[in-house]
Design an enzyme around this catalytic site. Structure first.
Site, PDB file in Angstrom:
ATOM      1  N   HIS A 200      12.760  -9.353 -53.423  1.00 47.76           N
ATOM      2  CA  HIS A 200      14.028  -8.423 -53.701  1.00 47.76           C
ATOM      3  C   HIS A 200      14.146  -8.217 -55.306  1.00 47.76           C
ATOM      4  O   HIS A 200      13.702  -9.071 -55.967  1.00 47.76           O
ATOM      5  CB  HIS A 200      15.209  -9.149 -53.181  1.00 47.76           C
ATOM      6  CG  HIS A 200      15.590  -9.161 -51.769  1.00 47.76           C
ATOM      7  ND1 HIS A 200      15.957 -10.307 -51.151  1.00 47.76           N
ATOM      8  CD2 HIS A 200      15.329  -8.121 -51.227  1.00 47.76           C
ATOM      9  CE1 HIS A 200      16.511  -9.999 -50.019  1.00 47.76           C
ATOM     10  NE2 HIS A 200      15.856  -8.674 -49.750  1.00 47.76           N
ATOM     11  N   CYS A 294      22.390 -13.288 -55.423  1.00 46.81           N
ATOM     12  CA  CYS A 294      22.130 -13.093 -53.825  1.00 46.81           C
ATOM     13  C   CYS A 294      23.560 -13.145 -53.158  1.00 46.81           C
ATOM     14  O   CYS A 294      23.887 -12.964 -51.876  1.00 46.81           O
ATOM     15  CB  CYS A 294      21.021 -13.979 -53.457  1.00 46.81           C
ATOM     16  SG  CYS A 294      19.600 -13.809 -53.970  1.00 46.81           S
TER      17      CYS A 294
END
Ligand code: ARG
Length: 304
Positions: A200, A294
């Protein structure tokens, strides 16, 4: 420098340990000229009630390795406590049983100017999280948009001043970039990730301020590295050790940078640049390939 720890002092940075036995972090104060200025933020977070590692969709996840759920909760509480102590507002979403990765709220959507682009997950294991987050926004009166293409929210979309930095390569479909550009009316800078450990964008790059980022160059394709060099000649460059410690999975309010304590080189660099590192310990969440950023979805605009 203020040390806010229980037990042994960390090697670097102001450390915030599990709440609530910790003394409060000093209250935000007005900045002297030239000082970095914190802007109060609103974050959406999801308690790790059902957190576990039972499947593997990134190289960090090993379902054979035990996860300490109680410790994960303490560590996550520590992050919430750190945000709140520095004046940020944290809102919560109810975790869904059977969705152990829902704690990673950053993946739940992208919210800019009160507009919400829903997440559409690459893996079936996380598919139901998209609608669950979207419903949270719909119920609160946000302007919501159902995504046509796979995208994992702020895992791959990071707002940096007037640009929307957008990752692709592992999770978010490149066609989603156009969709985000149209919806938010911001120029999208597409960045290709090439190292599966940094799947990511928010594992390889963090926005420190409107025009300053930190990143690990080797996580990006040669072309994307070139783009980053041109856009951010002053960027803070992370080492491989920083990146592996998830030091780039950081949340910045413009002054305080919340990041894992193991990223010692980054912590020193940040201090050099006038930021105040706030070290958090999130080792249990790391077993799923996630850390501070996150767990944190920024709410920009929209109903309060
Ligand atoms: N286990 C999760 C996954 O692979 C971790 C997500 C981390 N989130 C993030 N924003 N990088 O999808």
């Amino acid at each position: 420098m203020t040390q806010l720890t229980l037990g042994p002092a960390p090697r670097a940075g102001t450390s915030v340990s599990p709440a609530p036995a910790v003394p409060p972090v000093p209250a935000p104060r007005t900045a002297a000229p030239g000082e970095r200025v914190a802007r109060t933020r609103r974050y959406l977070m999801c308690p790790p009630t059902h957190f576990d590692v039972v499947y593997s969709i990134n190289p960090w996840m090993d379902p054979g390795k035990p996860v300490d759920g109680a410790l994960a909760r303490l560590q996550w509480d520590g992050l919430v406590h750190a945000f709140r102590s520095l004046g940020h507002r944290v809102e919560l979403i109810e975790p869904l049983p059977g969705y152990p990765d829902m704690v990673f709220a950053a993946n739940g959507a992208t919210v800019i100017g009160g507009k919400v682009l829903s997440a559409r997950f690459r893996h079936v294991e996380r598919a139901a999280e998209g609608p669950a987050y979207l419903e949270w926004f719909r119920a609160r009166g946000y302007e919501t948009h159902q995504a046509a293409h796979v995208n994992e929210g702020e895992g791959d979309y990071l707002l940096a001043g007037r640009y929307l930095l957008a990752g692709t390569g592992f999770r978010t479909d490149i066609r989603s970039h156009r969709e985000a550009e149209k919806l938010f009316g911001l120029p999208v800078v597409g960045l290709r990730l090439v190292d599966p450990r940094f799947y990511h964008l928010d594992t390889a790059l963090a926005v420190l301020d409107d025009d300053l980022i930190m990143y690990y160059p080797e996580a990006f394709s040669r072309e994307s590295r070139g783009v980053l060099r041109v856009l951010y000649p002053d960027a803070v460059i992370a080492t491989e050790e920083d990146a592996e410690a998830f030091g780039l999975n950081a949340v910045s309010d413009g002054r305080h940078v919340f990041l894992p304590s193991a990223a010692t080189h980054l912590t020193d660099e940040l201090r050099e640049r006038g930021f105040e590192p706030i070290c958090v310990e999130l080792s249990e969440l790391l077993k799923s390939g996630g850390s501070a950023k996150c767990c944190t979805l920024e709410l920009r605009g929209g109903p309060r």
